[in-house]
Scaffold this motif. Structure first.
Motif, PDB file in Angstrom:
ATOM      1  N   HIS A 164       0.816  -1.218   0.000  1.00  0.00           N
ATOM      2  CA  HIS A 164       0.000   0.000   0.000  1.00  0.00           C
ATOM      3  C   HIS A 164       0.850   1.269   0.000  1.00  0.00           C
ATOM      4  O   HIS A 164       0.466   2.265  -0.620  1.00  0.00           O
ATOM      5  N   THR A 165       2.023   1.240   0.645  1.00  0.00           N
ATOM      6  CA  THR A 165       2.873   2.432   0.589  1.00  0.00           C
ATOM      7  C   THR A 165       3.562   2.535  -0.770  1.00  0.00           C
ATOM      8  O   THR A 165       3.823   3.634  -1.249  1.00  0.00           O
ATOM      9  N   MET A 166       3.829   1.390  -1.397  1.00  0.00           N
ATOM     10  CA  MET A 166       4.383   1.421  -2.746  1.00  0.00           C
ATOM     11  C   MET A 166       3.371   2.018  -3.722  1.00  0.00           C
ATOM     12  O   MET A 166       3.722   2.845  -4.565  1.00  0.00           O
ATOM     13  N   LEU A 167       2.084   1.619  -3.584  1.00  0.00           N
ATOM     14  CA  LEU A 167       1.060   2.187  -4.459  1.00  0.00           C
ATOM     15  C   LEU A 167       0.889   3.674  -4.190  1.00  0.00           C
ATOM     16  O   LEU A 167       0.699   4.460  -5.121  1.00  0.00           O
ATOM     17  N   GLY A 168       0.986   4.077  -2.935  1.00  0.00           N
ATOM     18  CA  GLY A 168       0.932   5.505  -2.630  1.00  0.00           C
ATOM     19  C   GLY A 168       2.046   6.269  -3.307  1.00  0.00           C
ATOM     20  O   GLY A 168       1.833   7.354  -3.856  1.00  0.00           O
ATOM     21  N   ALA A 169       3.251   5.688  -3.305  1.00  0.00           N
ATOM     22  CA  ALA A 169       4.391   6.327  -3.975  1.00  0.00           C
ATOM     23  C   ALA A 169       4.165   6.414  -5.481  1.00  0.00           C
ATOM     24  O   ALA A 169       4.466   7.436  -6.106  1.00  0.00           O
ATOM     25  N   VAL A 170       3.609   5.366  -6.069  1.00  0.00           N
ATOM     26  CA  VAL A 170       3.314   5.361  -7.514  1.00  0.00           C
ATOM     27  C   VAL A 170       2.220   6.383  -7.824  1.00  0.00           C
ATOM     28  O   VAL A 170       2.312   7.122  -8.811  1.00  0.00           O
ATOM     29  N   ALA A 171       1.201   6.448  -6.969  1.00  0.00           N
ATOM     30  CA  ALA A 171       0.112   7.413  -7.181  1.00  0.00           C
ATOM     31  C   ALA A 171       0.635   8.845  -7.144  1.00  0.00           C
ATOM     32  O   ALA A 171       0.215   9.688  -7.941  1.00  0.00           O
ATOM     33  N   LYS A 172       1.576   9.088  -6.229  1.00  0.00           N
ATOM     34  CA  LYS A 172       2.080  10.456  -6.078  1.00  0.00           C
ATOM     35  C   LYS A 172       3.271  10.758  -6.980  1.00  0.00           C
ATOM     36  O   LYS A 172       3.873  11.817  -6.862  1.00  0.00           O
ATOM     37  N   SER A 173       3.587   9.842  -7.875  1.00  0.00           N
ATOM     38  CA  SER A 173       4.644  10.115  -8.857  1.00  0.00           C
ATOM     39  C   SER A 173       4.074   9.920 -10.259  1.00  0.00           C
ATOM     40  O   SER A 173       3.618  10.876 -10.886  1.00  0.00           O
ATOM     41  N   PHE A 174       4.054   8.699 -10.746  1.00  0.00           N
ATOM     42  CA  PHE A 174       3.610   8.426 -12.113  1.00  0.00           C
ATOM     43  C   PHE A 174       2.164   8.853 -12.363  1.00  0.00           C
ATOM     44  O   PHE A 174       1.859   9.505 -13.352  1.00  0.00           O
ATOM     45  N   PHE A 175       1.258   8.471 -11.445  1.00  0.00           N
ATOM     46  CA  PHE A 175      -0.150   8.834 -11.638  1.00  0.00           C
ATOM     47  C   PHE A 175      -0.343  10.341 -11.542  1.00  0.00           C
ATOM     48  O   PHE A 175      -1.065  10.936 -12.349  1.00  0.00           O
ATOM     49  N   ALA A 176       0.303  10.975 -10.559  1.00  0.00           N
ATOM     50  CA  ALA A 176       0.203  12.437 -10.420  1.00  0.00           C
ATOM     51  C   ALA A 176       0.659  13.129 -11.694  1.00  0.00           C
ATOM     52  O   ALA A 176      -0.006  14.063 -12.176  1.00  0.00           O
ATOM     53  N   ASP A 177       1.767  12.651 -12.273  1.00  0.00           N
ATOM     54  CA  ASP A 177       2.247  13.226 -13.537  1.00  0.00           C
ATOM     55  C   ASP A 177       1.216  13.056 -14.646  1.00  0.00           C
ATOM     56  O   ASP A 177       0.976  13.969 -15.429  1.00  0.00           O
ATOM     57  N   SER A 178       0.602  11.871 -14.710  1.00  0.00           N
ATOM     58  CA  SER A 178      -0.338  11.588 -15.807  1.00  0.00           C
ATOM     59  C   SER A 178      -1.610  12.431 -15.725  1.00  0.00           C
ATOM     60  O   SER A 178      -2.230  12.706 -16.748  1.00  0.00           O
ATOM     61  N   ILE A 179      -1.993  12.841 -14.513  1.00  0.00           N
ATOM     62  CA  ILE A 179      -3.191  13.685 -14.384  1.00  0.00           C
ATOM     63  C   ILE A 179      -2.822  15.148 -14.127  1.00  0.00           C
ATOM     64  O   ILE A 179      -3.684  15.961 -13.807  1.00  0.00           O
ATOM     65  N   LYS A 180      -1.540  15.435 -14.264  1.00  0.00           N
ATOM     66  CA  LYS A 180      -1.027  16.797 -14.106  1.00  0.00           C
ATOM     67  C   LYS A 180      -1.401  17.401 -12.744  1.00  0.00           C
ATOM     68  O   LYS A 180      -1.930  18.503 -12.646  1.00  0.00           O
TER      69      LYS A 180
END
Length: 174
Positions: A103-119
């Motif tokens: 869950h912390t890994m997914l949080g890190a992905v959400a706040k990096s790759f996903f955040a970038d993809s949704i600007k």
């Protein structure tokens, strides 16, 4: 994000037979509560397996080439387990994998790759994990569960807490 166990445990909180899968109802309820995105922690569990596998192979190769390696390697997925090792077997800490829990890994992905993809700026996101384990609440406060000073996961709620939130919001879960 929701842990795999939650999709069946949540139904029990609403009187459904044990083991009833409520994935769709749960996602709909989370959306009604105002969540913009709902993710399954299963994806990050796969990432964790890949990362831990890579770390293990590196340790074995280092051991075989005489570079020194600490074996056996023990998973770092459970914060309760990590705390137990820290308090009772401090000398064994080097055996723990350096990987974050799913869950912390997914949080890190959400706040990096996903955040970038949704600007979106990572600091403007609020990642919530719905987990069966109360130790996850402590885990997200650890310094190693941050990237650039930003927490990977901002809030952890348990299955029961989610049920109470759904009920208090007046959502007809069933």
């Amino acid at each position: 994000q929701v842990a795999p166990a939650v999709r069946v445990a949540l139904g029990e909180e609403f009187g459904l037979p044990a083991g009833t899968r409520v994935t769709g109802k749960m996602a709909a309820a989370l959306r009604r509560l105002g969540f913009d995105q709902v993710f399954d922690t299963n994806f990050a569990a796969d990432l964790t397996i890949l990362e831990e596998g890579t770390e293990f192979i590196t340790r074995v190769k280092n051991a075989l080439t005489g570079k020194g390696a600490v074996l056996p390697m023990i998973t770092s997925c459970s914060p309760g387990w990590i705390k137990f090792i820290e308090h009772n077997f401090y000398s064994q800490l080097e055996h723990l994998s350096t990987c974050k829990s799913p869950h912390t890994m997914l949080g890190a992905v959400a706040k990096s790759f996903f955040a970038d993809s949704i600007k979106m700026k990572p600091e403007d996101m609020h990642v919530v994990s719905v987990m069966p384990c109360t130790a996850k609440k402590y885990e997200i406060e650890r310094d190693e569960m941050k990237n650039g000073g930003i927490k990977n996961v901002d809030t952890v709620i348990t299955t029961r807490e989610l049920a109470e939130i759904i009920k208090s919001a007046g959502i007809d879960f069933l």
